[in-house]
Design a protein around this motif. Structure first.
Motif, short mmCIF file in Angstrom:
data_model
loop_
_atom_site.label_atom_id
_atom_site.label_comp_id
_atom_site.label_asym_id
_atom_site.label_seq_id
_atom_site.Cartn_x
_atom_site.Cartn_y
_atom_site.Cartn_z
N GLY A 151 7.57 -5.21 -10.27
CA GLY A 151 6.74 -4.90 -9.11
C GLY A 151 7.56 -4.80 -7.84
O GLY A 151 7.33 -3.92 -7.00
N GLU A 152 8.50 -5.70 -7.68
CA GLU A 152 9.37 -5.69 -6.50
C GLU A 152 10.24 -4.43 -6.49
O GLU A 152 10.43 -3.80 -5.45
N THR A 153 10.74 -4.06 -7.65
CA THR A 153 11.63 -2.91 -7.74
C THR A 153 10.90 -1.61 -7.47
O THR A 153 11.41 -0.75 -6.75
N ILE A 154 9.70 -1.45 -8.00
CA ILE A 154 9.00 -0.18 -7.78
C ILE A 154 8.60 0.00 -6.32
O ILE A 154 8.36 1.12 -5.89
N ARG A 155 8.56 -1.09 -5.57
CA ARG A 155 8.24 -1.02 -4.14
C ARG A 155 9.49 -1.11 -3.26
O ARG A 155 9.41 -1.44 -2.08
N LEU A 156 10.63 -0.81 -3.81
CA LEU A 156 11.89 -0.92 -3.08
C LEU A 156 11.92 -0.04 -1.83
O LEU A 156 12.47 -0.42 -0.81
N PHE A 157 11.32 1.14 -1.92
CA PHE A 157 11.31 2.08 -0.79
C PHE A 157 9.89 2.31 -0.32
O PHE A 157 8.96 2.36 -1.12
N ASP A 158 9.73 2.48 0.98
CA ASP A 158 8.44 2.83 1.57
C ASP A 158 8.20 4.32 1.30
O ASP A 158 8.94 5.16 1.82
N PRO A 159 7.18 4.66 0.51
CA PRO A 159 6.97 6.07 0.15
C PRO A 159 6.66 6.98 1.33
O PRO A 159 6.87 8.19 1.26
N LYS A 160 6.19 6.42 2.43
CA LYS A 160 5.86 7.25 3.59
C LYS A 160 7.06 7.47 4.50
O LYS A 160 7.03 8.37 5.34
N LYS A 161 8.11 6.66 4.35
CA LYS A 161 9.24 6.73 5.28
C LYS A 161 10.61 6.89 4.62
O LYS A 161 11.54 7.38 5.25
N GLU A 162 10.76 6.43 3.36
CA GLU A 162 12.10 6.35 2.79
C GLU A 162 12.27 7.06 1.46
O GLU A 162 13.29 7.69 1.22
N GLY A 163 11.31 6.89 0.56
CA GLY A 163 11.48 7.47 -0.75
C GLY A 163 10.38 7.05 -1.71
O GLY A 163 9.58 6.18 -1.41
N ILE A 164 10.37 7.70 -2.86
CA ILE A 164 9.34 7.44 -3.87
C ILE A 164 9.98 7.12 -5.21
O ILE A 164 11.04 7.63 -5.55
#
Length: 142
Positions: A67-80
Motif C-alpha cells: 500500500g505504501e509503495t503504490i502511493r509513492l507518487f502523487d498521481p496529480k503532481k508527480e506520477g502514476i
C-alpha cells in the motif's frame, strides 16, 4: 484512480505463473505527455514457493508495504503507478513519472522504513510509453 480499484490476472510466462495487477485508470493515456519517465521499484521476495510466487502468509504480511509503495507518487503532481508484476521471486512496481520527479529520495525514504526488504530502483526515459505498447501481454488499449 479509485482507491482499491484494480484489475488482476494470472498468465503463464516461461512456464511459470506471472501475476499482473493494474490500477483502474479511466484514461491512462491522458498522462502520457507529462509522465515521460518510467520508474521500476523491484522487491526481491524473501519467502517464495517453488513456482516463484510468494507464500500465502508472507504475501499477506506485505500488504502495508504494498500500500505504501503504490502511493509513492502523487498521481496529480508527480506520477502514476500503472503495473505490478509478481514473477520468479520478485515483485516489480512500475510507474510513469514527471522527468523531474525525485524518485531517488522517495526510494531512499521507503528503503529506510523497510530495511528488512531487498529493494532496487531503476529509471529511464520513455516518452512514447513503449513499455506499455511493447509489453508481451496486453495491458492497455489506446
Amino acid at each position: 484512480m479509485e482507491e482499491n480499484s484494480w484489475f488482476t490476472t494470472e498468465v503463464e510466462y516461461d512456464g511459470y505463473p506471472l501475476l499482473l495487477r493494474k490500477p483502474n485508470h479511466p484514461n491512462i493515456w491522458s498522462f502520457q505527455n507529462n509522465y515521460t519517465q518510467i520508474v521500476r521499484l523491484s522487491h526481491s521476495l524473501d519467502h517464495v514457493n517453488s513456482n516463484g510466487l510468494p507464500t500465502a502468509d508472507y504475501n499477506t504480511s506485505l500488504s502495508e508495504f504494498d500500500g505504501e509503495t503504490i502511493r509513492l507518487f502523487d498521481p496529480k503532481k508527480e506520477g502514476i503507478i500503472f503495473l505490478i508484476e509478481t514473477f520468479g521471486g520478485s515483485r516489480n512496481y512500475w510507474f510513469f513519472t514527471l522527468p523531474t520527479a525525485d524518485y531517488s529520495t522517495k526510494f531512499k525514504n521507503l528503503q529506510e522504513r523497510h530495511k528488512d526488504k531487498d529493494l532496487e530502483v531503476t529509471s529511464r526515459e520513455d516518452k512514447n510509453w513503449n513499455f506499455i505498447k511493447d509489453y508481451p501481454f496486453r495491458l492497455y488499449q489506446k
